[in-house]
Design an enzyme around this catalytic site. Structure first.
Site, PDB file in Angstrom:
ATOM      1  N   TYR A 156       0.823  -1.211   0.000  1.00  0.00           N
ATOM      2  CA  TYR A 156       0.000   0.000   0.000  1.00  0.00           C
ATOM      3  C   TYR A 156       0.860   1.265   0.000  1.00  0.00           C
ATOM      4  O   TYR A 156       0.648   2.172  -0.817  1.00  0.00           O
ATOM      5  CB  TYR A 156      -0.899  -0.033   1.238  1.00  0.00           C
ATOM      6  CG  TYR A 156      -1.813   1.154   1.395  1.00  0.00           C
ATOM      7  CD1 TYR A 156      -2.913   1.316   0.558  1.00  0.00           C
ATOM      8  CD2 TYR A 156      -1.598   2.101   2.390  1.00  0.00           C
ATOM      9  CE1 TYR A 156      -3.767   2.394   0.713  1.00  0.00           C
ATOM     10  CE2 TYR A 156      -2.448   3.178   2.550  1.00  0.00           C
ATOM     11  CZ  TYR A 156      -3.533   3.323   1.711  1.00  0.00           C
ATOM     12  OH  TYR A 156      -4.375   4.401   1.862  1.00  0.00           O
ATOM     13  N   LYS A 160       1.135   4.439  -2.734  1.00  0.00           N
ATOM     14  CA  LYS A 160       0.774   5.822  -2.380  1.00  0.00           C
ATOM     15  C   LYS A 160       1.952   6.778  -2.550  1.00  0.00           C
ATOM     16  O   LYS A 160       1.767   7.957  -2.796  1.00  0.00           O
ATOM     17  CB  LYS A 160       0.199   5.862  -0.960  1.00  0.00           C
ATOM     18  CG  LYS A 160      -1.157   5.123  -0.837  1.00  0.00           C
ATOM     19  CD  LYS A 160      -2.222   5.739  -1.752  1.00  0.00           C
ATOM     20  CE  LYS A 160      -3.575   5.083  -1.602  1.00  0.00           C
ATOM     21  NZ  LYS A 160      -4.612   5.690  -2.463  1.00  0.00           N
TER      22      LYS A 160
HETATM   23  N1  LIG Z   1      -9.272   5.284   5.608  1.00  0.00           N
HETATM   24  C1  LIG Z   1      -8.083   5.815   5.833  1.00  0.00           C
HETATM   25  O1  LIG Z   1      -7.656   5.948   6.989  1.00  0.00           O
HETATM   26  C2  LIG Z   1      -7.230   6.307   4.681  1.00  0.00           C
HETATM   27  C3  LIG Z   1      -6.005   6.886   4.991  1.00  0.00           C
HETATM   28  C4  LIG Z   1      -5.198   7.361   3.973  1.00  0.00           C
HETATM   29  C5  LIG Z   1      -5.618   7.257   2.656  1.00  0.00           C
HETATM   30  N2  LIG Z   1      -6.805   6.687   2.358  1.00  0.00           N
HETATM   31  C6  LIG Z   1      -7.176   6.611   0.937  1.00  0.00           C
HETATM   32  O2  LIG Z   1      -8.418   7.260   0.717  1.00  0.00           O
HETATM   33  C7  LIG Z   1      -9.136   6.596  -0.334  1.00  0.00           C
HETATM   34  C8  LIG Z   1     -10.514   6.163   0.181  1.00  0.00           C
HETATM   35  O3  LIG Z   1     -10.335   5.309   1.302  1.00  0.00           O
HETATM   36  P1  LIG Z   1     -11.537   4.750   2.186  1.00  0.00           P
HETATM   37  O4  LIG Z   1     -10.968   4.480   3.525  1.00  0.00           O
HETATM   38  O5  LIG Z   1     -12.734   5.613   2.034  1.00  0.00           O
HETATM   39  O6  LIG Z   1     -11.749   3.328   1.448  1.00  0.00           O
HETATM   40  P2  LIG Z   1     -12.992   2.304   1.513  1.00  0.00           P
HETATM   41  O7  LIG Z   1     -12.399   0.951   1.306  1.00  0.00           O
HETATM   42  O8  LIG Z   1     -13.820   2.532   2.720  1.00  0.00           O
HETATM   43  O9  LIG Z   1     -13.835   2.701   0.202  1.00  0.00           O
HETATM   44  C9  LIG Z   1     -13.265   2.533  -1.075  1.00  0.00           C
HETATM   45  C10 LIG Z   1     -14.332   2.599  -2.135  1.00  0.00           C
HETATM   46  O10 LIG Z   1     -13.665   2.393  -3.398  1.00  0.00           O
HETATM   47  C11 LIG Z   1     -14.406   1.448  -4.160  1.00  0.00           C
HETATM   48  N3  LIG Z   1     -13.504   0.704  -5.046  1.00  0.00           N
HETATM   49  C12 LIG Z   1     -12.610  -0.260  -4.703  1.00  0.00           C
HETATM   50  N4  LIG Z   1     -11.993  -0.720  -5.800  1.00  0.00           N
HETATM   51  C13 LIG Z   1     -12.502  -0.045  -6.856  1.00  0.00           C
HETATM   52  C14 LIG Z   1     -12.263  -0.088  -8.251  1.00  0.00           C
HETATM   53  N5  LIG Z   1     -11.401  -0.951  -8.795  1.00  0.00           N
HETATM   54  N6  LIG Z   1     -12.961   0.772  -9.041  1.00  0.00           N
HETATM   55  C15 LIG Z   1     -13.853   1.612  -8.509  1.00  0.00           C
HETATM   56  N7  LIG Z   1     -14.136   1.697  -7.200  1.00  0.00           N
HETATM   57  C16 LIG Z   1     -13.459   0.875  -6.391  1.00  0.00           C
HETATM   58  C17 LIG Z   1     -15.070   0.539  -3.134  1.00  0.00           C
HETATM   59  O11 LIG Z   1     -16.213  -0.125  -3.685  1.00  0.00           O
HETATM   60  C18 LIG Z   1     -15.412   1.526  -2.024  1.00  0.00           C
HETATM   61  O12 LIG Z   1     -16.687   2.097  -2.224  1.00  0.00           O
HETATM   62  C19 LIG Z   1      -8.265   5.406  -0.754  1.00  0.00           C
HETATM   63  O13 LIG Z   1      -7.480   5.763  -1.876  1.00  0.00           O
HETATM   64  C20 LIG Z   1      -7.374   5.187   0.443  1.00  0.00           C
HETATM   65  O14 LIG Z   1      -6.169   4.567   0.109  1.00  0.00           O
HETATM   66  C21 LIG Z   1      -7.625   6.205   3.349  1.00  0.00           C
END
Ligand SMILES: NC(=O)c1ccc[n+]([C@@H]2O[C@H](COP(=O)([O-])OP(=O)(O)OC[C@H]3O[C@@H](n4cnc5c(N)ncnc54)[C@H](O)[C@@H]3O)[C@@H](O)[C@H]2O)c1
Length: 260
Positions: A156, A160
């Site tokens: 991951y 990123k």
């Molecule tokens: N949650 C955290 O603490 C956190 C921290 C840093 C970065 N992020 C980043 O923020 C973004 C959102 O994270 P989140 O926690 O809301 O994730 P999540 O897993 O809760 O939601 C992700 C969404 O993306 C969709 N998805 C997955 N694969 C897909 C694909 N191939 N095509 C289209 N849609 C797809 C899923 O169906 C889901 O609705 C991500 O890029 C994640 O890496 C999250």
């Protein structure tokens, strides 16, 4: 609900977590929004709630790892919503992968969604921006784990870090066309992805979920986990006119975890 501002934003992974908060916030800012997700049922529910509240939204099915599919989805959104101004490359996968467990299949899957997906999105948005001649904004999801390596997240974190590199290069390549490209780096956000990571990391150490979460959360200066809305507020800034002179940057929205 704010009056529509005449602009269209396309948010991948918009059906849940941070992406859902982003579509809700951009809708409140006046954007017509495409809730683009692999999970079309949930995307449609999110879009319906926005439309019921007086905003303008449509659910769009997309698999960001599939280039043709991404172009099709972007074209469909532009057609349905009447334009294309902002792309938020938010969808991402965050598996917990102790270094020796990473498999070729996992590598392919995660890099295709988190890295290739951003490139296909940039290309598809660029096609629309060229048509309109007005430029636009591209906003990519990286992470505090894309700024500093995090335990158990080799796969991951690598993706990123790559997103920040792609953001900087695309910012330079597209600047002449009045296209800005920036990234947001969330910290520890209360979403299904983060609860899953905390659970896995806790299990790997023979501890509970709370221990897993604290592994990541203990160094937050502001001493609270992030709500998805904290991140959506920064994306709102990057999508709006107040960030017009900013490009190639990563904004860390992490409550003070990383300082640069
Ligand atoms: N949650 C955290 O603490 C956190 C921290 C840093 C970065 N992020 C980043 O923020 C973004 C959102 O994270 P989140 O926690 O809301 O994730 P999540 O897993 O809760 O939601 C992700 C969404 O993306 C969709 N998805 C997955 N694969 C897909 C694909 N191939 N095509 C289209 N849609 C797809 C899923 O169906 C889901 O609705 C991500 O890029 C994640 O890496 C999250």
């Amino acid at each position: 609900m704010a009056e529509l501002n005449g602009k269209v934003a396309f948010v991948t992974g918009g059906a849940q977590g941070i992406g859902k908060a982003i579509v809700q916030r951009l809708s409140a800012d006046g954007f017509a929004v495409a809730v683009a997700d692999l999970n079309i049922d949930t995307a449609n529910e999110v879009a319906k709630a926005i439309n019921d509240a007086g905003g303008k939204a449509t659910g769009i099915k997309v698999d960001v790892s599939d280039r043709d599919n991404f172009f099709k989805a972007v074209g469909e959104a532009a057609e349905k919503l009447g334009g294309f101004d902002v792309l938020v490359n938010n969808a991402g996968l965050g598996p917990t992968t102790p270094i020796d467990t990473i498999t070729p299949e996992q590598f392919d899957k995660v890099y295709h969604v988190n890295v290739a997906g951003d490139i296909w999105g940039i290309q598809a948005a660029h096609e629309q921006f060229k048509k309109s001649g007005k430029g636009g904004k591209i906003i990519n999801a990286t992470s505090q784990a894309g700024v500093v390596g995090n335990p158990n997240l080799a796969l991951y974190s690598g993706t990123k870090f790559a997103v920040r590199g792609i953001t900087q290069v695309a910012a330079r390549d597209l600047a002449e066309e009045n296209i800005t490209v920036n990234a947001y780096a969330p910290g520890i956000v209360k979403t299904p992805m983060m609860f899953d990571i905390a659970h896995q990391v806790g299990q790997n150490a023979g501890k509970d979920d709370e221990w897993g979460m604290q592994t990541f959360a203990k160094d937050i200066a502001l001493k609270r986990l992030s709500e998805p809305e904290d991140v959506a507020a920064a994306v709102s800034f990057l999508a709006g006119p107040d960030s017009n002179y900013i490009t190639g940057q990563t904004i860390e929205v992490d409550g003070g975890m990383q300082f640069h």
